[in-house]
Motif scaffolding. Structure first.
Motif, short mmCIF file in Angstrom:
data_model
loop_
_atom_site.label_atom_id
_atom_site.label_comp_id
_atom_site.label_asym_id
_atom_site.label_seq_id
_atom_site.Cartn_x
_atom_site.Cartn_y
_atom_site.Cartn_z
N THR A 7 0.85 -1.19 0.00
CA THR A 7 0.00 0.00 0.00
C THR A 7 0.89 1.24 0.00
OG1 THR A 7 -1.75 -1.14 1.22
CG2 THR A 7 -1.80 1.27 1.22
N THR A 8 0.62 2.15 -0.90
CA THR A 8 1.41 3.37 -1.00
C THR A 8 0.48 4.57 -1.10
OG1 THR A 8 1.51 3.21 -3.43
CG2 THR A 8 3.31 2.20 -2.18
N LEU A 9 1.00 5.72 -0.71
CA LEU A 9 0.26 6.98 -0.83
C LEU A 9 0.86 7.75 -2.01
CD1 LEU A 9 -1.86 8.96 0.32
CD2 LEU A 9 -0.01 9.95 1.69
N GLN A 10 0.04 7.99 -3.02
CA GLN A 10 0.50 8.67 -4.21
C GLN A 10 -0.23 10.01 -4.36
OE1 GLN A 10 0.31 6.12 -7.65
NE2 GLN A 10 1.21 4.36 -6.57
N PRO A 11 0.40 10.98 -5.03
CA PRO A 11 -0.22 12.31 -5.19
C PRO A 11 -1.59 12.24 -5.85
CG PRO A 11 2.08 12.37 -5.84
CD PRO A 11 1.75 10.93 -5.63
N ARG A 12 -1.73 11.33 -6.82
CA ARG A 12 -3.01 11.18 -7.50
C ARG A 12 -3.24 9.71 -7.82
NH1 ARG A 12 0.33 13.88 -10.94
NH2 ARG A 12 -0.71 15.83 -10.43
N CYS A 13 -4.47 9.36 -8.02
CA CYS A 13 -4.80 7.96 -8.31
C CYS A 13 -4.39 7.60 -9.73
CB CYS A 13 -6.30 7.71 -8.12
SG CYS A 13 -6.85 7.80 -6.41
N PRO A 14 -3.75 6.46 -9.92
CA PRO A 14 -3.33 6.05 -11.27
C PRO A 14 -4.53 5.66 -12.12
CG PRO A 14 -2.91 4.28 -9.71
CD PRO A 14 -3.37 5.46 -8.90
N GLY A 15 -4.39 5.87 -13.41
CA GLY A 15 -5.45 5.45 -14.33
C GLY A 15 -5.35 3.96 -14.62
N GLU A 16 -6.19 3.49 -15.48
CA GLU A 16 -6.17 2.07 -15.84
C GLU A 16 -4.85 1.73 -16.53
OE1 GLU A 16 -8.86 -1.11 -18.45
OE2 GLU A 16 -9.51 0.96 -18.18
N HIS A 17 -4.30 0.58 -16.16
CA HIS A 17 -3.00 0.20 -16.72
C HIS A 17 -3.11 -0.03 -18.23
CE1 HIS A 17 1.04 -1.51 -16.84
NE2 HIS A 17 0.55 -2.47 -17.61
N GLN A 18 -2.10 0.45 -18.96
CA GLN A 18 -2.04 0.25 -20.40
C GLN A 18 -1.07 -0.88 -20.72
OE1 GLN A 18 -0.97 3.95 -22.26
NE2 GLN A 18 -3.01 4.84 -21.98
N PHE A 19 -1.56 -1.86 -21.44
CA PHE A 19 -0.72 -2.98 -21.85
C PHE A 19 -0.16 -2.73 -23.25
CE2 PHE A 19 -1.54 -5.99 -18.48
CZ PHE A 19 -2.78 -5.59 -17.97
N PRO A 20 1.00 -3.30 -23.57
CA PRO A 20 1.48 -3.21 -24.96
C PRO A 20 0.43 -3.81 -25.89
CG PRO A 20 3.19 -4.06 -23.52
CD PRO A 20 1.93 -4.03 -22.70
N PRO A 21 0.12 -3.13 -26.99
CA PRO A 21 -0.93 -3.64 -27.88
C PRO A 21 -0.56 -4.99 -28.47
CG PRO A 21 0.30 -1.84 -28.91
CD PRO A 21 0.74 -1.89 -27.49
N LEU A 22 -1.51 -5.91 -28.42
CA LEU A 22 -1.31 -7.23 -29.03
C LEU A 22 -1.70 -7.17 -30.50
CD1 LEU A 22 -2.78 -9.58 -26.27
CD2 LEU A 22 -0.37 -9.36 -26.91
N VAL A 23 -1.02 -7.94 -31.32
CA VAL A 23 -1.34 -8.00 -32.75
C VAL A 23 -1.70 -9.42 -33.14
CG1 VAL A 23 0.15 -6.04 -33.30
CG2 VAL A 23 1.06 -8.37 -33.43
N ALA A 24 -2.43 -9.54 -34.22
CA ALA A 24 -2.75 -10.86 -34.76
C ALA A 24 -1.49 -11.48 -35.34
CB ALA A 24 -3.82 -10.73 -35.83
N PRO A 25 -1.41 -12.79 -35.40
CA PRO A 25 -0.26 -13.41 -36.06
C PRO A 25 -0.12 -12.87 -37.48
CG PRO A 25 -1.57 -15.07 -34.92
CD PRO A 25 -2.35 -13.80 -34.88
#
Length: 417
Positions: free
Chosen positions: A320-338
Motif C-alpha cells: 500500500t502506498t500513498l500517491q499524489p493522484r490515483c493512477p489510471g487504468e494500466h495500459q498494456f502493450p498492444p497485441l497484434v494478430a499473427p
C-alpha cells in the motif's frame, strides 16, 4: 593473338570501369563482449524468416518455447491453434535467448541444428540463420575438419551472438538485440527505429565512425522493465523489452513492459492451468489487481504484485502506498494478430516490429517447400542455397541484378568497339 588481346583489353577495361562502383566486398563482424564469470542475461536476436514456417517450427529452430516466442513479439496467443500458425517468409521477429559467458565471451550456445540433405555450412549460416552466425563459426564450434562433407542427421552447435552489458544502457534497464545490418541500412535509421541515438549505438558497439556494412551484427539496446525478484527465484533478473511480454512461472504468469512506463507489470497468463495460488495473503486481491482510495492527503493505492517463482510457488506481495493522484487504468502493450504477410520493403531497412505489422485472421495455408532443398521445413529447417561465407567475400549486387538500362549501355559500348 595480338589482335585478340587488343580487342579484349578495352572490353575488360569498360566492364571493370562500369561495374567497380557496384562491387563491394563484405566482411562480417559483430560486437564481442568479453566476460570472466558465469553471469547470464535475457537477450534477443533480430531474425528474418527465410521461408514460411509454423510458429512451432521457428521456436524449435532456436530451441525456445512457442509461447515465449509469441509473447516476446506481442503476438496474441489466444488465437486458436496459434502454435501451428504459418508465419510468412521475410517476416522480421525478435527471438528471445539466454546470453551466457562461454570461453570468455558473451554468446549463446543453446541452439542445435540437425543437418539435412543438401545442407552446407554457408547455407545453414546465411540462409537458415539469416547471417546471425558465419560458416567458420559453426565449423570451429563443432571442430569440423572438412566443411565440404556434412553427414545427414548430424547435430551441430550453432553459436549465436548476444550481449548483456549488465542489462543496462546509460544506467537504465535494457535488453540487447543482435541486429544483422542489411544492404540499405544506415546507422541513423536503425537508431531512430529502436528509440536510441547514433552516439549510443557507436558507444555500445565501440565504433569509430558511423559506417556500417551489410552483414555486420550490431548490438542495439532496447529500453526495458527490470524485475527485482530474489536471487533464489527461478526467474531472477527477468528483464522485459519495452512493448513486449514475457511468460514465466511455468506459463502461469505473464509480465509486460510499457507503453506508458517502464515498470514491470505481471498478471495471470491467459493460458494459465494448474497454477499455484495467485491471491495475495490477507486480502481478496489477485495478482495484478490494484485498488485506489482517494483521500485529502492523496491516493491510497493497494496492489498485489508478482515477486518471483520459488520452488514451484508463485510469490505475491501486497503493498500500500500513498500517491499524489490515483493512477489510471494500466495500459498494456498492444497485441497484434499473427502476421499473415511481410513487407518486402523492410528487407532494406530495420524491419517493422510486430506491433507495426499488419496481421489478419488466422489462416491455414499449405506449407511451402524450402527453396532448393526439396524438403518441407521441419523442426530443423535446412538451407541448401549458399549465401555469404564469412571466410570469403561476396558481391553486394550480383551482375544479374543490375538494372536493365545499365546492361543495355554495356551492350552498346561493346558493339561500338
Amino acid at each position: 593473338m595480338l589482335l585478340k588481346s587488343n580487342f579484349l583489353n578495352p572490353i575488360i577495361f569498360i566492364i571493370f570501369t562500369i561495374f567497380t562502383p557496384f562491387v563491394t566486398l563484405i566482411e562480417s563482424k559483430s560486437t564481442i563482449e568479453p566476460c570472466s564469470n558465469s553471469d547470464s542475461c535475457n537477450a534477443m536476436l533480430g531474425y528474418t524468416l527465410y521461408t514460411d514456417l509454423k510458429v512451432s517450427q521457428l521456436a524449435a529452430l532456436f530451441q525456445i518455447d512457442s509461447i515465449t516466442l509469441l509473447t516476446a513479439n506481442a503476438i496474441d496467443i489466444s488465437y486458436p491453434d496459434v502454435e501451428n500458425y504459418i508465419l510468412p517468409s521475410h517476416l522480421f521477429l525478435k527471438i528471445p535467448i539466454v546470453c551466457s559467458c562461454v570461453d570468455g565471451i558473451m554468446k549463446s550456445m543453446s541452439t542445435k541444428y540437425k543437418t539435412r540433405p543438401a545442407d552446407t555450412l554457408s547455407g545453414i549460416a546465411d540462409l537458415v540463420f539469416a547471417g546471425l552466425v558465419s560458416a567458420d563459426q559453426i565449423r570451429e564450434a563443432n571442430v569440423i575438419s572438412d566443411p565440404a562433407f556434412l553427414d545427414v542427421g548430424e547435430i551441430l552447435v550453432v553459436p549465436l551472438p548476444c550481449t548483456c552489458f549488465n542489462s543496462s544502457d546509460n544506467f537504465l534497464p535494457a535488453v540487447y538485440l543482435s541486429y544483422v545490418v542489411k544492404e540499405m541500412d544506415a546507422l541513423g535509421g536503425i537508431a531512430a527505429r529502436y528509440w536510441t541515438t547514433v552516439a549510443d549505438l557507436m558507444n555500445v558497439n565501440s565504433m569509430g565512425s558511423t559506417a556500417i556494412t551489410a552483414g555486420d551484427i550490431i548490438a542495439v539496446p532496447l529500453p526495458a522493465c527490470a524485475s527485482n525478484f530474489p536471487s533464489y527465484s527461478s526467474d531472477f533478473a527477468l528483464t522485459v523489452a519495452n512493448g513486449s511480454y514475457a511468460i514465466t512461472a511455468s506459463h502461469c504468469v505473464q509480465c509486460s513492459c510499457g507503453p506508458g512506463d517502464l515498470n514491470l507489470y505481471c498478471t495471470p497468463a491467459s493460458l494459465a492451468v494448474s497454477c499455484s495460488s495467485m491471491q495475495c495473503q490477507n486480502s481478496n486481491l489477485m495478482l495484478g489487481n490494484v485498488t485506489t482510495q482517494p483521500s485529502a492527503a492523496g491516493c491510497n493505492v493497494t496492489s498485489c504484485t508478482y515477486g518471483g517463482f520459488v520452488n514451484g510457488t508463485i510469490v505475491t506481495t501486497l503493498s500500500t502506498t500513498l500517491q499524489p493522484r490515483c493512477p489510471g487504468e494500466h495500459q498494456f502493450p498492444p497485441l497484434v494478430a499473427p502476421p499473415s504477410f511481410a513487407d518486402r520493403g523492410s528487407l532494406f531497412g530495420p524491419s517493422p516490429a510486430p506491433s507495426q505489422s499488419q496481421g489478419g485472421s488466422p489462416t491455414t495455408p499449405k506449407s511451402k517447400v524450402v527453396p532448393g532443398s526439396g524438403f518441407p521445413p521441419a523442426n530443423g529447417p535446412s538451407g541448401s542455397t549458399s549465401g555469404r561465407n564469412s571466410a570469403a567475400s561476396s558481391l553486394v549486387m550480383p551482375f544479374s541484378n543490375l538494372p536493365s538500362a545499365l546492361v543495355f549501355s554495356i551492350f552498346i559500348k561493346l558493339v561500338a568497339l
